[in-house]
Design a protein around this motif. Structure first.
Motif, PDB file in Angstrom:
ATOM      1  N   LEU A  14      30.282  46.173  43.913  1.00  0.00           N
ATOM      2  CA  LEU A  14      31.452  45.875  42.930  1.00  0.00           C
ATOM      3  C   LEU A  14      33.030  46.938  44.415  1.00  0.00           C
ATOM      4  O   LEU A  14      32.775  47.702  45.427  1.00  0.00           O
ATOM      5  CB  LEU A  14      31.934  46.852  42.339  1.00  0.00           C
ATOM      6  CG  LEU A  14      30.766  46.935  40.954  1.00  0.00           C
ATOM      7  CD1 LEU A  14      30.613  48.234  39.691  1.00  0.00           C
ATOM      8  CD2 LEU A  14      31.060  45.081  40.050  1.00  0.00           C
ATOM      9  N   THR A  15      34.220  46.328  43.558  1.00  0.00           N
ATOM     10  CA  THR A  15      35.099  46.967  44.945  1.00  0.00           C
ATOM     11  C   THR A  15      36.090  47.304  43.614  1.00  0.00           C
ATOM     12  O   THR A  15      36.652  46.929  42.373  1.00  0.00           O
ATOM     13  CB  THR A  15      35.879  46.153  44.650  1.00  0.00           C
ATOM     14  OG1 THR A  15      35.197  44.969  46.352  1.00  0.00           O
ATOM     15  CG2 THR A  15      37.237  46.631  45.936  1.00  0.00           C
ATOM     16  N   VAL A  16      36.745  48.507  43.427  1.00  0.00           N
ATOM     17  CA  VAL A  16      37.068  49.052  42.425  1.00  0.00           C
ATOM     18  C   VAL A  16      38.819  50.118  42.738  1.00  0.00           C
ATOM     19  O   VAL A  16      38.828  50.689  43.992  1.00  0.00           O
ATOM     20  CB  VAL A  16      36.330  50.613  41.797  1.00  0.00           C
ATOM     21  CG1 VAL A  16      36.601  51.130  40.579  1.00  0.00           C
ATOM     22  CG2 VAL A  16      35.323  50.197  41.948  1.00  0.00           C
TER      23      VAL A  16
ATOM     24  N   ARG B  28      36.654  36.348  37.771  1.00  0.00           N
ATOM     25  CA  ARG B  28      36.865  37.490  36.699  1.00  0.00           C
ATOM     26  C   ARG B  28      36.889  38.780  37.647  1.00  0.00           C
ATOM     27  O   ARG B  28      36.507  39.309  38.625  1.00  0.00           O
ATOM     28  CB  ARG B  28      35.876  37.289  35.910  1.00  0.00           C
ATOM     29  CG  ARG B  28      35.305  35.498  35.459  1.00  0.00           C
ATOM     30  CD  ARG B  28      33.738  35.905  34.540  1.00  0.00           C
ATOM     31  NE  ARG B  28      34.138  34.507  33.670  1.00  0.00           N
ATOM     32  CZ  ARG B  28      33.089  33.194  33.997  1.00  0.00           C
ATOM     33  NH1 ARG B  28      31.861  34.472  34.328  1.00  0.00           N
ATOM     34  NH2 ARG B  28      32.527  32.686  33.748  1.00  0.00           N
ATOM     35  N   VAL B  29      37.740  39.443  37.123  1.00  0.00           N
ATOM     36  CA  VAL B  29      38.458  41.076  36.853  1.00  0.00           C
ATOM     37  C   VAL B  29      38.269  41.977  36.104  1.00  0.00           C
ATOM     38  O   VAL B  29      39.069  41.321  35.049  1.00  0.00           O
ATOM     39  CB  VAL B  29      39.642  40.356  38.105  1.00  0.00           C
ATOM     40  CG1 VAL B  29      39.813  42.227  38.337  1.00  0.00           C
ATOM     41  CG2 VAL B  29      39.822  39.747  38.926  1.00  0.00           C
ATOM     42  N   ALA B  30      38.200  42.741  35.420  1.00  0.00           N
ATOM     43  CA  ALA B  30      37.654  43.733  35.179  1.00  0.00           C
ATOM     44  C   ALA B  30      38.097  44.336  35.063  1.00  0.00           C
ATOM     45  O   ALA B  30      38.952  44.872  35.748  1.00  0.00           O
ATOM     46  CB  ALA B  30      35.631  44.499  35.293  1.00  0.00           C
ATOM     47  N   ILE B  31      38.491  45.080  33.589  1.00  0.00           N
ATOM     48  CA  ILE B  31      39.745  46.284  33.398  1.00  0.00           C
ATOM     49  C   ILE B  31      39.265  47.543  32.620  1.00  0.00           C
ATOM     50  O   ILE B  31      37.926  46.910  31.146  1.00  0.00           O
ATOM     51  CB  ILE B  31      40.658  45.442  32.484  1.00  0.00           C
ATOM     52  CG1 ILE B  31      41.152  44.787  33.510  1.00  0.00           C
ATOM     53  CG2 ILE B  31      41.821  47.368  32.333  1.00  0.00           C
ATOM     54  CD1 ILE B  31      43.289  44.381  32.656  1.00  0.00           C
TER      55      ILE B  31
ATOM     56  N   ILE C 108      39.043  47.428  37.820  1.00  0.00           N
ATOM     57  CA  ILE C 108      40.481  48.513  37.554  1.00  0.00           C
ATOM     58  C   ILE C 108      40.621  49.426  37.066  1.00  0.00           C
ATOM     59  O   ILE C 108      39.769  48.570  35.536  1.00  0.00           O
ATOM     60  CB  ILE C 108      41.724  47.575  37.601  1.00  0.00           C
ATOM     61  CG1 ILE C 108      42.206  46.602  39.076  1.00  0.00           C
ATOM     62  CG2 ILE C 108      43.356  48.593  37.424  1.00  0.00           C
ATOM     63  CD1 ILE C 108      43.178  45.510  38.478  1.00  0.00           C
ATOM     64  N   ALA C 109      40.032  50.359  37.149  1.00  0.00           N
ATOM     65  CA  ALA C 109      39.098  51.981  35.704  1.00  0.00           C
ATOM     66  C   ALA C 109      39.976  52.577  36.426  1.00  0.00           C
ATOM     67  O   ALA C 109      40.313  53.207  37.023  1.00  0.00           O
ATOM     68  CB  ALA C 109      37.874  51.764  36.473  1.00  0.00           C
TER      69      ALA C 109
END
Length: 566
Positions: free
Chosen positions: A163-165, A95-98, A145-146
């Protein structure tokens, strides 16, 4: 030439157009009506839309003067998918967040993440660090991804959650990785070869609920694509119901202005995802500004405007100021909140070329649901419309699960392949609302003999502020953290601009006081600003109770609003 009835048109299209062929489909032991020949997953929508965008040569995306053709946009998606898969080993099961405002990179990231087989986690860009912590921990997303403000809010969580951002635009310098640098260094824009089944998870979208914590709504690829093709079918049905004159010019290319957050289904599904297969152009605004929206609609020949009711009202005022009727608009819809009935005729007068439309849908239904447009809406401005065909079924149920008679109040309950798979990590909450494929929505409505549904109330204690869902218990939990507050009750307060805002009644501890400004200052950073009560009623006695000794929310709301009048 006379047209078909809507029902005849639906039957004709389903029977004669293979794209919209429908058949019973089994999903986890439940049989749904579903499209049989549509793309099997969300990334496949890109290829399916290639021809509709003149083999990729047409302009597709506009943001602040930056433009992409469809081919350029799809190439960016493929490059970023390669980066995610090779540099960050993203793949099925991840799961990858935006977390960002409406930037073009958000659109590309949605398709890039899903192209790897991973699940997109949409994060509300207005959330505080505490709220972001909850969603990231709940979803298990460790790659985010932010943009700049979100990178800053994520800062305290990077080590704690591992986290990796990836920073976008103003977030590039503050994050460990830069989206632009990764994209430029990508070695390939070849499509990934990943098996993505229709019933694999596409996305997790967080929706406020009565528990006080947001619920992660798990949407499948089948759910999203069936919703998209249900809307696409409306464009095929329309000329059959209302045939154009023989000498009518060809319909213009659809072009949508996106003005609501892309972390909500109102923007992602019926605007962005639909644009891929509808051959539509997309324009993003940096920030909502009604006068700028008027300028963009005229300059870019925008045909489609879908917003919360507040924005359509402000667009109307801005157009009047500019002395324009925005003649390219052919669709002006609302979602996220109910439009005031009196506004419908006003909008029709202000924008005579536009079909004024309304819609009801939920994050849990991939935004698919009920709607209507044009004269149907003008004649029934308080109604939500009819069920969108052809894959949905609708029942209105009483508390015991029995169908109610026509004209009687019941809970909107829908069955379709567009329904969510579950609430993430919440099996009990899932079981409460999903039974044998039927989704109990919590919205109470009546239906007439023609199938028009009018929503009258909500079983859920939700405040809808300009399209944003706010859980009363979320607000109450924050208020209870204040040392002055013994008990609190939040409720909606009518607002001319936003439809509803947050109000609250609190019992104060003896010898204390609390003003709205003091409350806002004390809760700064605890909950998002849009959740803060704008009206506060204080008392030193217990709050109103009902027969079961629970706080009487509706009675308290009525009493407080009556005090405001006097």
């Amino acid at each position: 030439m006379s047209g078909m009835t809507p029902e005849e048109a639906v039957a004709h299209v389903v029977a004669t157009n293979p794209t919209f062929a429908v058949a019973p489909t089994d999903v986890d032991g439940v049989t749904f009506r579903a499209f049989q020949n549509i793309p099997p997953n969300v990334p496949a929508l890109m290829a399916a839309g290639h021809a509709q965008h003149a083999d990729g040569t047409l302009p597709y995306l506009l943001y602040e003067g930056e433009r992409w053709t469809y081919a350029q946009f799809c190439a960016e998606v493929r490059r970023m998918a390669q980066v995610l898969a090779t540099s960050f080993t993203v793949g099925p099961g991840d799961r990858v967040a935006i977390a960002m405002r409406n930037y073009p990179e958000l659109l590309a990231s949605v398709l890039a993440i899903s192209s790897t087989g991973a699940t997109v986690v949409f994060v509300n860009a207005w959330w505080t660090t505490t709220e972001l912590h909850y969603a990231l921990e709940d979803s298990g997303a460790r790659l985010v991804i932010a943009d700049g403000p979100r990178v800053e809010r994520l800062g305290p969580l990077v080590d704690e959650l591992g986290l990796t951002v990836i920073g976008v635009r103003d977030g590039a310098g503050a994050a460990a990785h830069s989206y632009a640098d990764l994209l430029n260094a990508a070695q390939s824009d070849a499509p990934l070869s990943v098996a993505i089944a229709p019933d694999d998870d596409f996305a997790v979208m967080y929706s406020s609920g009565t528990t006080g914590q947001p619920k992660g709504v798990v949407q499948t690829h089948r759910g999203a694509t069936n919703a998209v093709f249900s809307w696409l079918m409306q464009a095929v049905i329309a000329p059959l119901v209302d045939p154009p004159a023989p000498d009518a010019p060809p319909a213009p290319r659809p072009s949508a202005l996106v003005v609501t957050p892309l972390f909500h289904v109102t923007a992602t599904h019926p605007l962005f995802l639909l644009s891929l297969v509808a051959g539509a152009h997309i324009t993003l605004m940096h920030k909502w500004d009604a006068a700028e929206a008027v300028r963009l609609i005229e300059a870019e020949k925008i045909t489609r405007f879908l917003s919360v009711p507040t924005q359509s009202a402000e667009l109307m005022e801005a157009a009047r100021t500019a002395e324009t009727r925005l003649e390219t608009l052919d669709y002006l819809g609302s979602g996220g909140a109910k439009r005031p009935g009196a506004q419908v005729a006003q909008l029709a007068e202000a924008f005579p070329n536009a079909g004024i439309a309304t819609g009801w849908g939920m994050t849990e239904t991939n935004a698919l649901g009920i709607g209507m447009i044009g004269d149907d809406y003008l004649n029934r401005p308080e109604s939500a419309g009819k069920l969108h065909p052809p894959v949905q079924e609708l029942r209105l149920l009483d508390d015991d699960g029995n169908d109610v008679a026509l004209g009687q109040l019941g809970e909107i309950t829908v069955k379709s392949p567009a329904n969510m798979r579950c609430y993430l990590n919440k099996p009990e909450a899932t079981a409460e609302v999903l039974q044998d494929g039927w989704l109990r929505t919590g919205d109470l409505a009546v239906m007439d003999a023609e199938g028009y549904v009018t929503i009258l109330d909500r079983k859920k204690n939700i405040i809808i502020r300009g399209g944003e869902n706010i859980a009363c218990l979320d607000v109450e939990g924050a208020l209870h953290r204040l040392p002055q507050v013994m008990e609190a009750c939040a409720f909606s307060v009518p607002d001319d601009r936003l439809g509803e805002v947050v109000g609250a009644a609190v019992q104060l501890r003896a010898g204390t006081s609390l003003s709205v400004d003091e409350m806002a200052q004390a809760l700064d950073g605890q909950i998002a600003k849009f959740k803060l009560p704008v009206q506060l009623w204080t008392q030193d006695t217990p709050l109103m109770r009902g027969a079961t000794d629970k706080i009487d929310r509706r009675g308290l709301q009525a009493a407080c609003l009556q005090k405001e009048k006097t």
